[in-house]
Design a protein around this motif. Structure first.
Motif: not given
Length: 236
Positions: A215-216, A219, A221
């Motif tokens: 997820e990081n 970037q 959802n």
């Protein structure tokens, strides 16, 4: 290898008993059953020793560490293990229970169990109805609406073992080409992701599961309960 076998408890118990009995037969071979046990024991031990050698010498590090397809390979021993176990069970029955009236009156119980089992365990037998499999089959068949035959994609499934990728690829029926596949048994870090994303001619990224690092990195959802397809643009 032992950890994988421990997940198949019944099979592990059977081959353990057979190996112990085969060692006894090696030391004291008296009856025809001893020869069958010797043959079965040597086959099981020899075959698994061969698999160990192959994993160490021929498989990649990732496949060796996860003993890829080890259970499937052990199914090759299924026939002789069942045969030897069946003969031992019959001999044990005749030795310890034969002639006892109370057991003869219960002979109908195994028949009822055999007839009822397919109905009682129908959900376990219909593995094709497992939610994750249903989802992947739907995703694979639907990707033709978003990808072309010349698409090049990489598959990301940090929580999976490879099953999801294979099911999806089967339903895709040759659509596109997967150039990278990363799963739970890979050491996925930012450097590896950057390398995969920057691959030449990459057009799509198919994500089946996510974790905080994924997820990081992207970037965006990302849902943890569905598969997602990301399209690479010129600026990405």
């Amino acid at each position: 290898m032992l950890i994988t076998l421990m997940k198949k408890g019944y099979y592990l118990v059977l081959i353990t008993i057979i190996i112990v009995l085969s060692v006894r037969a090696l030391l004291k071979c008296e009856q025809p059953i001893d020869r069958l046990l010797l043959l079965t024991g040597f086959l099981v031990v020899g075959y698994n020793a061969f698999l160990f050698l192959i994993y160490v010498s021929s498989f990649s590090e990732a496949d060796a560490l996860r003993v890829a397809s080890y259970w499937r390979y052990n199914m090759h021993m299924g026939g002789i293990v069942i045969a030897a176990s069946g003969v031992v069970a019959v001999l044990a029955w005749h030795r310890f229970f034969s002639g006892e009236t109370r057991w003869e009156k219960m002979a109908w119980i195994p028949i009822i169990l055999l007839v009822a089992s397919p109905f009682a365990f129908a959900k376990n037998m219909r593995f094709d109805l497992v939610p994750i499999i249903v989802r992947c089959r739907y995703v694979g068949s639907d990707l033709s609406n978003y990808m072309g035959q010349v698409s090049i994609y990489f598959v990301l499934d940090p929580e999976g073992s490879g099953e999801v990728y294979n099911i999806t690829a089967y339903e895709m029926d040759g659509l596109g080409k997967a150039n990278v596949y990363l799963a739970a048994y890979h050491k996925i870090d930012r450097r590896m992701l950057e390398s995969a994303v920057s691959a030449n001619r990459l057009t799509h990224i198919l994500i089946h599961s996510v974790n905080p690092m994924i997820e990081n990195f992207f970037q965006v959802n990302l849902s943890k309960d569905s598969s997602q397809l990301l399209k690479k643009t010129k600026n990405s």
